[in-house]
Design an enzyme around this catalytic site. Structure first.
Site: not given
Ligand code: EPZ
Length: 434
Positions: A25-26, A119, A124, A310, A402
């Site tokens: 995804k990233n 978040c 961030r 992560d 997500r």
């Protein structure tokens, strides 16, 4: 009461079988943003079918780009007329969309977008992005929660990040790629996703040296071509399944996994002595059936090639099953511990004093109702549900969707008893920004 889609897990279980991993995804997110720079169609293959990707495609469409599905990917066509302001509602949904502003401004001379909020994992800020864009000659103004960029005389610059930032490095690299001058970025992020982005931009016509090191040199061009690119495998998805295999003392074959992307996690696994065998450079068998119970230790998260932030939440579950006191020092997002409160509901003994968490083991986990607060926290709770005795009900599955493709069905195929269901839950304010 409101109805919410939840995951119901009956544990404990032992994972066994083969799992196919998706594109990262990233890596796909910055890859999509790069389509703003291209004068020709850009095709990405091996793009994961997750909510963040769909949200970013909706933002690109709101700017005037058209796209069409490509087998396991997407082709994006250059816009005849580019809007300079992405939809605020959409931008608020996904932080990575902030990266569209620099390329938009370099392309059209102007860009305006919502200031991405904080978040569940921390404040961030985006000061490193904005300082860099200003150094490239953009006039940066902030008002009523919006960032406005005006392109003055854009030029190369020498920019040193005050803190290692992944999307900050990506944002400035792709913006500088469209400026026909030389830009030097220092103290850069070294993640594999940054390296893939540099390879894409180079293939599109920019000259980029040093990606994967802390110093990147970009020689940009006024026009960039399109191309076709295959997104690298998702190392965080791989790490999540590896940790779940260890937590359940299972035996799982993972493919594809890039050995050169898994460094610090594989080193950390050594304390459990799993049998790891690489069938080839992209197929890994993790056999945790005879694993050691592990020993108390400290995990310190760091930018790549250090232990990934992560995977911190998922790793915490392992620490609850180790006899003794283990700790986590979270150096990337010091507040990233909201999952700890939910693990305590399952019986874990964890105290949090940011940037550290202390985990006392071995504590038997018992199924309970828990709530996901962000993408990786939801993965942590799934791993915990596989270990816990009894039924665990996880609310907030939209966080999981997500960033993970079909995590529940993939785990089912590995022998887990896990189902999606609609359940009555207490209303909660869900911040969907990550
Ligand atoms: C990227 O986020 C990833 N997201 C995150 O993955 C990942 O956790 C993070 O990098 C760290 O590896 C994407 O790539 C889309 P940072 P990013 O800028 O770039 C501070 C997931 O679960 N900072 O590297 O937003 C920041 O507060 C997501 O897939 C500033 O101070 O993270 C943090 O402390 C979650 N000023 C540190 O730098 C800035 O201008 C690293 O953040 C920018 C960042």
């Amino acid at each position: 009461m409101i109805q919410d889609e939840c995951l119901e897990i009956h544990g404990p279980c032992r994972l066994d079988g083969r799992v196919h991993l998706e594109g990262a995804k990233n890596a796909a997110l910055p890859g999509l943003v790069v389509s703003l720079l291209a004068d020709e169609p850009l095709t990405l293959e091996n793009v994961p079918d997750v909510l963040d990707i769909h949200n970013l495609l909706a933002i690109l469409r709101s700017l005037g780009l058209e796209y069409e599905p490509y087998p396991a990917g997407v082709t994006i066509y250059p816009a005849t007329r580019l809007s300079s302001e992405p939809s605020s509602e959409l931008v608020q949904r996904i932080r990575a969309s902030f990266m569209v502003l620099g390329p938009l401004c370099a392309r059209t001379g102007y860009a305006r977008g919502a200031y991405p909020g904080g978040c569940a994992i921390g404040q961030r800020p985006v000061d490193q992005h904005l300082n860099g864009l200003s150094a490239l000659g953009m006039d940066v103004t902030l008002h009523d929660h919006r960032v406005e960029l005006k392109a003055g005389n854009l030029h190369g610059a020498k920019i040193r990040f005050d803190i290692v930032t992944v999307t900050g490095t990506e944002h400035l690299m792709m913006t500088a790629a469209l400026i026909p001058d030389t830009t030097i970025l220092e103290n850069c992020a070294r993640e594999p996703e940054v390296v893939q982005l540099a390879e894409m931009l180079t293939s599109m016509g920019a000259e980029i040296q040093g990606a994967g090191t802390e110093r990147i040199v970009i020689r940009g061009r006024k026009q960039l071509a399109g191309g076709r690119f295959y997104i690298i495998p998702d190392r965080i998805e791989a790490g999540t399944y590896i940790i779940a295999t260890l937590a359940t003392r299972g035996r799982v074959c993972l493919h594809p996994v890039r050995r050169d992307h898994m460094g610090a996690l594989i080193e950390s696994l050594e304390m459990f002595q799993p049998r790891l065998s690489w069938e080839n450079s992209q197929t890994l068998i993790v056999d945790a059936t005879q694993c050691d119970s592990g020993f108390p230790h400290e995990i310190r998260t760091e930018p790549f090639p250090g232990f990934p932030t992560d995977l911190q939440a998922q790793w915490m579950v392992l620490q609850t099953q180790i006899i003794g006191v283990s700790t986590i020092e979270e150096t990337v997002f010091p507040e990233r511990f909201r999952h700890a409160l939910e693990l305590v509901r399952l019986g874990a003994e964890i105290t949090v004093s940011p940037p550290r968490a202390t985990v006392k083991g071995k504590t038997p986990l018992k199924g309970a109702k828990v709530k996901a607060t962000d993408l990786r926290a939801s993965a942590c709770l799934v791993v915990a549900g596989l270990v816990a005795e009894g039924t665990t009900l996880i609310q907030g599955v939209e966080h999981l969707d997500r960033g993970y493709v079909a995590l529940d069905t993939k785990l089912q195929s590995l022998g887990a008893v896990i189902h999606r269901k609609v359940a009555d839950v207490m209303p909660s304010r869900l911040a969907v920004v990550g």
